[in-house]
Design a protein around this motif. Structure first.
Motif, PDB file in Angstrom:
ATOM      1  N   GLY A   1     -42.765  21.757   9.516  1.00 26.99           N
ATOM      2  CA  GLY A   1     -44.069  21.525   9.436  1.00 26.99           C
ATOM      3  C   GLY A   1     -44.798  21.824   7.934  1.00 26.99           C
ATOM      4  N   PRO A   2     -45.798  21.680   8.085  1.00 27.36           N
ATOM      5  CA  PRO A   2     -46.550  21.609   6.749  1.00 27.36           C
ATOM      6  C   PRO A   2     -46.724  23.000   6.023  1.00 27.36           C
ATOM      7  CG  PRO A   2     -48.195  21.389   8.463  1.00 27.36           C
ATOM      8  CD  PRO A   2     -46.822  21.111   9.112  1.00 27.36           C
TER       9      PRO A   2
ATOM     10  N   ARG B   1     -48.396  11.483   6.144  1.00 24.98           N
ATOM     11  CA  ARG B   1     -47.839  12.546   7.026  1.00 24.98           C
ATOM     12  C   ARG B   1     -48.221  14.034   6.695  1.00 24.98           C
ATOM     13  NH1 ARG B   1     -44.698  10.589  11.085  1.00 24.98           N
ATOM     14  NH2 ARG B   1     -45.407  12.541  12.253  1.00 24.98           N
ATOM     15  N   PRO B   2     -49.412  14.376   6.402  1.00 23.87           N
ATOM     16  CA  PRO B   2     -49.714  15.648   6.341  1.00 23.87           C
ATOM     17  C   PRO B   2     -49.395  16.458   7.449  1.00 23.87           C
ATOM     18  CG  PRO B   2     -51.690  14.412   6.594  1.00 23.87           C
ATOM     19  CD  PRO B   2     -50.418  13.371   6.628  1.00 23.87           C
ATOM     20  N   ASP B   3     -49.075  16.036   8.593  1.00 23.91           N
ATOM     21  CA  ASP B   3     -48.743  16.941   9.593  1.00 23.91           C
ATOM     22  C   ASP B   3     -47.225  17.309   9.508  1.00 23.91           C
ATOM     23  OD1 ASP B   3     -48.137  14.363   9.787  1.00 23.91           O
ATOM     24  OD2 ASP B   3     -47.584  14.299  11.945  1.00 23.91           O
ATOM     25  N   LEU B   4     -46.477  16.687   8.587  1.00 22.48           N
ATOM     26  CA  LEU B   4     -45.143  16.984   8.306  1.00 22.48           C
ATOM     27  C   LEU B   4     -44.896  17.786   7.140  1.00 22.48           C
ATOM     28  CD1 LEU B   4     -43.104  13.799   9.362  1.00 22.48           C
ATOM     29  CD2 LEU B   4     -43.785  15.813  10.719  1.00 22.48           C
ATOM     30  N   TYR B   5     -45.552  17.589   6.011  1.00 16.67           N
ATOM     31  CA  TYR B   5     -45.391  17.860   4.600  1.00 16.67           C
ATOM     32  C   TYR B   5     -46.713  18.626   4.443  1.00 16.67           C
ATOM     33  CZ  TYR B   5     -42.061  14.350   4.959  1.00 16.67           C
ATOM     34  OH  TYR B   5     -41.126  13.266   5.806  1.00 16.67           O
TER      35      TYR B   5
ATOM     36  N   ALA C   1     -53.549   8.592   8.070  1.00 14.68           N
ATOM     37  CA  ALA C   1     -52.882   9.697   8.370  1.00 14.68           C
ATOM     38  C   ALA C   1     -53.392  10.510   9.475  1.00 14.68           C
ATOM     39  CB  ALA C   1     -52.914  10.780   6.882  1.00 14.68           C
ATOM     40  N   PRO C   2     -52.636  10.975  10.219  1.00 13.39           N
ATOM     41  CA  PRO C   2     -52.989  11.851  11.533  1.00 13.39           C
ATOM     42  C   PRO C   2     -53.884  13.164  11.349  1.00 13.39           C
ATOM     43  CG  PRO C   2     -50.698  12.074  11.076  1.00 13.39           C
ATOM     44  CD  PRO C   2     -51.262  11.163  10.207  1.00 13.39           C
ATOM     45  N   GLY C   3     -54.840  13.890  12.006  1.00 15.08           N
ATOM     46  CA  GLY C   3     -55.466  15.058  11.776  1.00 15.08           C
ATOM     47  C   GLY C   3     -56.452  14.944  10.839  1.00 15.08           C
TER      48      GLY C   3
ATOM     49  N   VAL D   1     -56.722  17.131   8.189  1.00 17.82           N
ATOM     50  CA  VAL D   1     -56.114  17.880   6.865  1.00 17.82           C
ATOM     51  C   VAL D   1     -55.818  16.838   6.214  1.00 17.82           C
ATOM     52  CG1 VAL D   1     -54.815  19.505   5.692  1.00 17.82           C
ATOM     53  CG2 VAL D   1     -55.750  19.870   8.101  1.00 17.82           C
TER      54      VAL D   1
END
Length: 364
Positions: free
Chosen positions: A244-245, A267-271, A293-295, A297
């Motif tokens: 996760g980030p 993918r800021p939800d992953l990194y 990008a999702p979210g 952030v």
């Protein structure tokens, strides 16, 4: 031929045909996605699998006729065998797509209640740390090579957990360290100089089926090399922070730089952060990836290039300007001051700068 042998052959052909058909569909979707974005992609893998699936279907038909010519009891047994084969094929497909799977997909694995974890074996040492290698199943069920570099600090305390850098490769079917064996020296030097905490570095094999894996990541962010199965396998085998980030970041050097930039923006939800070193980028594609990008952030990205690498500097500035003009939430920084006597020494220093940036951003 004994009827029991016919039933066995029918079952094998049904399971094989089911797996091949599913694999052909996956390859065909990847090909269509690549063509949509005018990416280079090979149709041969999908055609080979489709042809093999058709051959299995012909075998199933022929064997079914042979079994149906038997007694009535044999008819009922053949139908049960076919249904069992379909169930086994469906179980194999579920095992390949399950987000927490960490075991190679096979007919025997689908029958076991809990898949065994991926085994990583030592393959050498690099930059004072240990280099491990394992095989993790990909979305198409094919095992892919994953290399994991453990820093020297990993063995000093059995309770410490380490943040992760996912090291992307821009060469299909290869890990990044195969093209850049000195990249771990840059990571280790950042730690030795007190500029970063120790990282575990995960280098997955770049996806095949296209000559431009980084373009595929920008066009289809779900195609990142470190999917759920890979993250689960690494988390089960090593003392890493949870995926996760908060604890995972991404890095790409030279040919892998566009992959890291695309993965970080999309993918800021992953990194929690991304760094790309000495890359050449498609600003329009990266801006599109960031927009989807999702979210809420925004991504955090560093684009680093040596001072004398004028093309790399210009490419990074173009990405930064395009994202700013699009009013993207992404926070993009550039580094353009590194210079040294040789390109190798410049790359070492650039990787050090990138690792320092990743450490600072994950600490926020």
């Amino acid at each position: 031929m004994p009827r029991s042998l016919l039933v066995l052959l029918l079952l094998v052909a049904a399971v094989a045909g089911s797996w091949l058909a599913r694999s052909a569909m996956v390859r065909w979707r990847d090909l269509r996605a690549a063509q949509t974005y005018e990416l280079a992609a090979e149709a041969r893998p999908a055609l080979v699998r489709a042809g093999a699936a058709a051959l299995c279907l012909m075998c199933v038909s022929a064997l079914g006729v042979a079994v149906l010519l038997g007694e009535r009891g044999g008819v009922r047994q053949a139908v049960a065998a076919v249904e069992e084969g379909r169930s086994a094929g469906s179980a194999d497909g579920a095992a390949a797509s399950a987000p927490v799977s960490a075991a190679p997909v096979s007919a025997s694995a689908s029958a076991s209640p809990s898949p065994s974890p991926v085994a990583f074996a030592a393959v050498g040492r690099a930059a004072g740390g240990e280099l491990m290698q394992g095989a993790v199943p990909g979305p198409d069920g094919r095992a892919r090579t994953v290399r994991v570099w453990l820093p020297a600090e990993y063995g000093r305390n059995a309770t410490d957990r380490f943040p992760v850098i996912v090291l992307h490769s821009g060469t299909p079917g290869r890990t990044a360290d195969a093209d850049l064996p000195d990249v771990f020296d840059g990571v280790a030097s950042a730690v030795q100089q007190g500029k970063a905490r120790p990282f575990v570095v995960v280098a997955p094999e770049a996806p095949g089926g296209t000559g431009h894996p980084c373009d595929l990541v920008a066009a289809a962010p779900q195609a990142v090399a470190d999917d759920a199965a890979l993250r689960s396998a690494v988390g089960a085998a090593f003392r890493t922070l949870p995926a996760g980030p908060a604890g995972w970041s991404v890095l790409g050097v030279d040919g892998g730089a566009p992959c890291a930039a695309a993965a970080g923006l999309a993918r800021p939800d992953l990194y929690g952060a991304a760094a790309a070193v000495s890359g050449r980028y498609d600003a329009k594609a990266l801006t599109g990836a960031a927009a989807e990008a999702p979210g809420a952030v925004g991504a955090r990205l560093l684009l680093a290039a040596a001072k004398r690498d004028t093309d790399g500097v210009a490419s990074g500035r173009a990405v930064q300007a395009a994202l700013r003009d699009a009013k993207s939430r992404a926070e993009v920084r550039t580094s353009e001051v590194v210079q040294d006597y040789t390109p190798e020494r410049e790359r070492l220093r650039l990787v050090r700068v990138a690792v320092q940036y990743l450490a600072e951003q994950l600490a926020k």
